[in-house]
Design a protein around this motif. Structure first.
Motif, mmCIF file in Angstrom:
data_model
loop_
_atom_site.group_PDB
_atom_site.id
_atom_site.type_symbol
_atom_site.label_atom_id
_atom_site.label_comp_id
_atom_site.label_asym_id
_atom_site.label_seq_id
_atom_site.Cartn_x
_atom_site.Cartn_y
_atom_site.Cartn_z
ATOM 1 N N PRO A 20 0.781 -1.231 0.000
ATOM 2 C CA PRO A 20 0.000 0.000 0.000
ATOM 3 C C PRO A 20 0.810 1.277 0.000
ATOM 4 O O PRO A 20 0.320 2.308 -0.426
ATOM 5 C CB PRO A 20 -0.799 -0.108 1.295
ATOM 6 C CG PRO A 20 0.034 -0.950 2.170
ATOM 7 C CD PRO A 20 0.770 -1.881 1.298
ATOM 8 N N ARG B 206 1.219 -5.730 7.911
ATOM 9 C CA ARG B 206 1.210 -4.719 8.952
ATOM 10 C C ARG B 206 1.954 -5.232 10.184
ATOM 11 O O ARG B 206 2.675 -4.504 10.846
ATOM 12 C CB ARG B 206 -0.234 -4.361 9.303
ATOM 13 C CG ARG B 206 -0.334 -3.063 10.043
ATOM 14 C CD ARG B 206 -1.769 -2.685 10.272
ATOM 15 N NE ARG B 206 -2.475 -2.445 9.023
ATOM 16 C CZ ARG B 206 -3.793 -2.291 8.947
ATOM 17 N NH1 ARG B 206 -4.535 -2.402 10.028
ATOM 18 N NH2 ARG B 206 -4.371 -2.052 7.789
ATOM 19 N N LEU C 39 -4.240 6.399 4.071
ATOM 20 C CA LEU C 39 -3.752 5.345 3.183
ATOM 21 C C LEU C 39 -3.604 4.085 4.018
ATOM 22 O O LEU C 39 -2.914 4.102 5.034
ATOM 23 C CB LEU C 39 -2.413 5.765 2.594
ATOM 24 C CG LEU C 39 -2.017 5.189 1.247
ATOM 25 C CD1 LEU C 39 -3.013 5.591 0.190
ATOM 26 C CD2 LEU C 39 -0.642 5.683 0.856
ATOM 27 N N ILE C 40 -4.245 2.998 3.607
ATOM 28 C CA ILE C 40 -4.228 1.814 4.465
ATOM 29 C C ILE C 40 -3.618 0.624 3.755
ATOM 30 O O ILE C 40 -3.439 0.615 2.544
ATOM 31 C CB ILE C 40 -5.644 1.451 4.952
ATOM 32 C CG1 ILE C 40 -6.617 1.444 3.785
ATOM 33 C CG2 ILE C 40 -6.082 2.376 6.041
ATOM 34 C CD1 ILE C 40 -7.693 0.483 3.971
ATOM 35 N N GLY C 41 -3.320 -0.413 4.534
ATOM 36 C CA GLY C 41 -2.539 -1.530 4.031
ATOM 37 C C GLY C 41 -3.350 -2.604 3.352
ATOM 38 O O GLY C 41 -2.813 -3.398 2.595
ATOM 39 N N SER C 42 -4.640 -2.686 3.605
ATOM 40 C CA SER C 42 -5.422 -3.772 3.017
ATOM 41 C C SER C 42 -6.627 -3.205 2.294
ATOM 42 O O SER C 42 -7.322 -2.340 2.809
ATOM 43 C CB SER C 42 -5.884 -4.723 4.114
ATOM 44 O OG SER C 42 -6.804 -5.629 3.555
ATOM 45 N N MET D 52 0.800 -6.275 1.412
ATOM 46 C CA MET D 52 -0.006 -7.428 1.776
ATOM 47 C C MET D 52 0.898 -8.643 1.900
ATOM 48 O O MET D 52 0.928 -9.501 1.042
ATOM 49 C CB MET D 52 -1.043 -7.700 0.696
ATOM 50 C CG MET D 52 -1.986 -6.573 0.463
ATOM 51 S SD MET D 52 -3.359 -7.121 -0.497
ATOM 52 C CE MET D 52 -2.556 -7.670 -1.982
ATOM 53 N N TRP E 145 10.082 14.496 3.785
ATOM 54 C CA TRP E 145 9.211 14.759 2.634
ATOM 55 C C TRP E 145 8.769 16.207 2.603
ATOM 56 O O TRP E 145 8.503 16.753 1.537
ATOM 57 C CB TRP E 145 8.007 13.811 2.640
ATOM 58 C CG TRP E 145 8.381 12.472 2.123
ATOM 59 C CD1 TRP E 145 9.298 11.626 2.672
ATOM 60 C CD2 TRP E 145 7.911 11.835 0.937
ATOM 61 N NE1 TRP E 145 9.404 10.500 1.896
ATOM 62 C CE2 TRP E 145 8.569 10.603 0.844
ATOM 63 C CE3 TRP E 145 6.983 12.178 -0.034
ATOM 64 C CZ2 TRP E 145 8.344 9.716 -0.202
ATOM 65 C CZ3 TRP E 145 6.752 11.301 -1.063
ATOM 66 C CH2 TRP E 145 7.425 10.065 -1.149
ATOM 67 N N LEU F 229 0.032 12.683 1.547
ATOM 68 C CA LEU F 229 0.008 12.387 2.978
ATOM 69 C C LEU F 229 0.930 13.289 3.781
ATOM 70 O O LEU F 229 0.801 13.396 4.982
ATOM 71 C CB LEU F 229 0.492 10.956 3.215
ATOM 72 C CG LEU F 229 -0.399 9.826 2.792
ATOM 73 C CD1 LEU F 229 0.347 8.533 2.980
ATOM 74 C CD2 LEU F 229 -1.650 9.828 3.619
ATOM 75 N N TYR G 184 -6.853 2.875 -0.698
ATOM 76 C CA TYR G 184 -5.886 1.812 -0.967
ATOM 77 C C TYR G 184 -5.227 2.131 -2.296
ATOM 78 O O TYR G 184 -5.897 2.471 -3.259
ATOM 79 C CB TYR G 184 -6.576 0.448 -1.030
ATOM 80 C CG TYR G 184 -5.623 -0.664 -1.389
ATOM 81 C CD1 TYR G 184 -4.782 -1.207 -0.428
ATOM 82 C CD2 TYR G 184 -5.543 -1.148 -2.689
ATOM 83 C CE1 TYR G 184 -3.892 -2.210 -0.754
ATOM 84 C CE2 TYR G 184 -4.657 -2.143 -3.022
ATOM 85 C CZ TYR G 184 -3.836 -2.685 -2.045
ATOM 86 O OH TYR G 184 -2.954 -3.663 -2.383
ATOM 87 N N HIS G 185 -3.906 2.031 -2.305
ATOM 88 C CA HIS G 185 -3.180 2.435 -3.502
ATOM 89 C C HIS G 185 -2.625 1.219 -4.221
ATOM 90 O O HIS G 185 -1.871 0.440 -3.642
ATOM 91 C CB HIS G 185 -2.056 3.403 -3.106
ATOM 92 C CG HIS G 185 -1.133 3.717 -4.218
ATOM 93 N ND1 HIS G 185 0.221 3.742 -4.059
ATOM 94 C CD2 HIS G 185 -1.370 3.998 -5.513
ATOM 95 C CE1 HIS G 185 0.776 4.030 -5.203
ATOM 96 N NE2 HIS G 185 -0.161 4.190 -6.107
ATOM 97 N N PHE G 186 -3.017 1.055 -5.465
ATOM 98 C CA PHE G 186 -2.542 -0.062 -6.284
ATOM 99 C C PHE G 186 -1.643 0.507 -7.381
ATOM 100 O O PHE G 186 -2.100 1.297 -8.207
ATOM 101 C CB PHE G 186 -3.745 -0.782 -6.894
ATOM 102 C CG PHE G 186 -3.393 -1.934 -7.798
ATOM 103 C CD1 PHE G 186 -3.390 -3.230 -7.315
ATOM 104 C CD2 PHE G 186 -3.072 -1.718 -9.129
ATOM 105 C CE1 PHE G 186 -3.077 -4.288 -8.149
ATOM 106 C CE2 PHE G 186 -2.752 -2.778 -9.963
ATOM 107 C CZ PHE G 186 -2.756 -4.064 -9.463
ATOM 108 N N LEU H 151 1.628 9.509 -2.466
ATOM 109 C CA LEU H 151 2.254 9.503 -1.147
ATOM 110 C C LEU H 151 2.483 10.932 -0.657
ATOM 111 O O LEU H 151 2.399 11.219 0.532
ATOM 112 C CB LEU H 151 3.588 8.758 -1.237
ATOM 113 C CG LEU H 151 4.130 8.173 0.053
ATOM 114 C CD1 LEU H 151 3.104 7.270 0.682
ATOM 115 C CD2 LEU H 151 5.408 7.430 -0.214
ATOM 116 N N HIS I 35 -10.318 -2.992 3.784
ATOM 117 C CA HIS I 35 -10.822 -1.910 4.633
ATOM 118 C C HIS I 35 -11.052 -0.629 3.838
ATOM 119 O O HIS I 35 -11.317 0.403 4.421
ATOM 120 C CB HIS I 35 -9.832 -1.611 5.761
ATOM 121 C CG HIS I 35 -9.442 -2.803 6.550
ATOM 122 N ND1 HIS I 35 -8.207 -2.959 7.130
ATOM 123 C CD2 HIS I 35 -10.140 -3.929 6.848
ATOM 124 C CE1 HIS I 35 -8.155 -4.128 7.749
ATOM 125 N NE2 HIS I 35 -9.303 -4.730 7.587
#
Lengths: 402, 137
Positions: free
Chosen positions: A14, A380, B46-49, A364, A129, B33, B15-17, B30, B52
């Motif tokens: 992510p 995570r 921005l989340i990991g999965s 993931m 940043w 953020l 969610y970023h692909f 990014l 969600h």
């Protein structure tokens, strides 16, 4: 037989950047082997270039990588100028150098931020940043775009730097310098960061030579290699600067190399702007009528190392063959040395330390028990593991949870 | 109030692909953020999965290898979902559309709600694109 777990890292994560799959083979918490799989980002660029004219190729190679979007056109221009035997005007050389060095500053700051995030120092991430933004503003002033600059052409550059922009460049760099110093002191003097990065992911001089690693990764291990000095191009022979080399080869040494390179880059840009200021505005490109048959190799020092472009021409207006080698391609192979024998939480940092064109931790990822196929840990969790370790070290060091 | 506008009323999770992209759009996402743009003040995170997520940001062209992964990510996401195609490559394939590995622009693979043009789009443009969509729905 010993039980081993495989941790797949990626391919989709992510936080940012390209997809890439790593498999960490673990024995307990120790990484014993690593494999990687690429191809999620394959775009067929070398093949596309064969159907483009030389002028169009610049726009394609610029989009190989958004962070190194000067290095690839730079190397391609060097290759084409070798074929066409063109002498680039001095003014264009200085402008090229300014753009390339600005890119180095923003790329190194970007890495510092991400590395800070990996070890759980989000403040460093936000700082780095934030201080990178003025550099992007500078790009917007000079080239008109924040990321893809479209400055290069065969025989020179596309646009000149306006006279009234010289003072803006120097002013913004003056603002960035103390911030970078502050950031460097905050990172280099921090005892927890010392514990997390010193002695982690060590690459010896022999490892670097075995794997042909380039750029800051090699320079942090005592291998004194820099294309800007070894195969001089553009204005690098015309200004004073030095190659930063450290000996330790761990993550900390890589951070030090990158920090010191930021200051070298600032000094190079200041010298180039002074030279531009002294010269009256003049020619920024030479007309190249046709490209003869032949072949040429162009090299440039990207923020991550040597970029190599090889072009074969047949006298027509597009390349017959265009071979590209990016620095991450060779640097990624060093993971075999730097990650093996580390704990998982340190391996994630060692993966990030070479500044590959993908960041390798937050995604993931799932840890499965190889026998029961039960999920143990996800992406995570992996980052939390790394951040928890910093917390524990901090607690031990200061006696309280800060 | 429709179900869609009800679902997107509060904090949006992104969610970023990154498809076969050049990083530019990914860095700009990014960048949203970080302190200058600070998207978190709108509750966006921005989340990991993707499980969600309310918003799926797709950057970059899609090649044959990552096409199936994009579909998988899309099917894993809870619906309703806003799909945002970021950058020239996400919308049309950009300079990579002629490539032999190109597997179609994003909207040929999954339904897209918002298109944000640019190479790369500025962080302001990414924010404006999502905000405009929310105001309309």
């Amino acid at each position: 037989m010993k039980q081993k777990t495989i941790i797949p890292v990626g391919p989709y994560h992510p936080l940012q950047e390209e997809p890439e799959l790593f498999k960490l083979f673990c024995d307990g918490e120790i990484v014993t082997d690593i494999e990687w799989e690429t191809g999620y980002n394959h775009r067929g660029i070398e093949k596309i270039n064969e159907s483009k004219t030389f002028e169009q190729v610049f726009f394609v190679v610029e989009r190989i990588c958004g962070i190194c979007s000067t290095s690839h056109p730079f190397a391609f221009a060097n290759a084409m100028e070798e074929i066409a035997q063109v002498k680039v005007p001095d003014r264009a050389k200085y402008i090229r150098t300014i753009i390339a060095e600005l890119e180095r500053i923003h790329s190194h700051l970007l890495w510092v931020g991400l590395a800070g995030h990996f070890i759980g120092y989000n403040t460093v991430f936000m700082w780095a940043w934030k201080y990178r933004e003025p550099i992007l503003d500078l790009f917007e002033i000079i080239t008109g775009n924040r990321n893809s600059y479209a400055m290069f052409k065969i025989g020179g550059v596309r646009r000149d730097i306006d006279e009234k922009d010289y003072s803006k460049i120097l002013k913004i760099l003056d603002g960035v310098k103390p911030k970078a110093e502050m950031l460097m002191k905050a990172v280099i003097d921090d005892p927890v960061i010392h514990m997390r990065t010193k002695g982690i992911g060590i690459l010896t001089k022999q490892d670097i030579l075995d794997y042909c690693a380039v750029g800051p990764t090699a320079r942090a291990s005592g291998v004194d290699v820099d294309i800007r000095r070894d195969d001089p191009y553009a204005a690098y022979p015309l200004v004073n600067w030095k190659v930063i080399v450290t000996q330790e080869g761990d993550v900390f040494a890589k951070a030090v190399v990158r920090f010191l390179e930021i200051f070298e880059s600032i000094s190079i840009i200041e010298q180039c702007v002074e030279k531009l200021r002294k010269d009256p505005p003049g020619q920024i490109d030479v007309k190249v009528k046709n490209i003869p048959e032949g072949n040429g190799a162009g090299r440039a020092e990207a923020p991550r190392g040597e970029v190599f472009h090889y072009v074969i021409t047949d006298g027509s207006n597009s390349p017959v063959r265009h071979k590209i080698r990016a620095p991450s391609y060779v640097n990624v192979a060093t993971f075999k040395k730097s990650c093996v024998g580390q704990t998982i939480s340190d391996a994630t940092l060692a993966l990030a330390a070479v500044d590959p064109c993908y960041c390798c931790t937050e995604r993931m990822a799932h840890v499965y028990d190889s026998r029961t196929r039960q999920r143990v840990l996800d992406g995570r969790g992996l980052i939390q593991l790394s951040q928890q370790r910093t917390q524990t070290l901090k607690k031990n060091l200061f006696g309280k949870n800060t | 109030m429709g179900i869609k506008s009800y679902c997107f009323k509060k904090s949006l999770w992104l969610y970023h692909f990154a498809g076969a992209s050049c990083n530019n759009c990914d860095i700009e996402v990014l960048d949203c953020l970080t302190p200058r743009y600070d998207v978190e003040r709108f509750g966006m995170l921005l989340i990991g999965s993707v499980r969600h997520a309310d918003v799926l940001l797709v950057a970059g062209s899609i090649n044959k290898k990552c096409k199936s992964r994009l579909l998988e990510v899309y099917h894993q996401a809870p619906k309703p979902l806003v799909v945002v195609a970021i950058g020239a490559c996400g919308i049309t394939g950009g300079v990579f559309a002629e490539g032999n590995t190109f597997a179609g622009p994003v909207d040929k693979i999954i339904p897209v709600d918002v298109y944000i043009p640019g190479c790369p789009p500025k962080p302001e443009a990414i924010l404006a694109g999502i905000v405009n969509f929310l105001n309309k729905s």
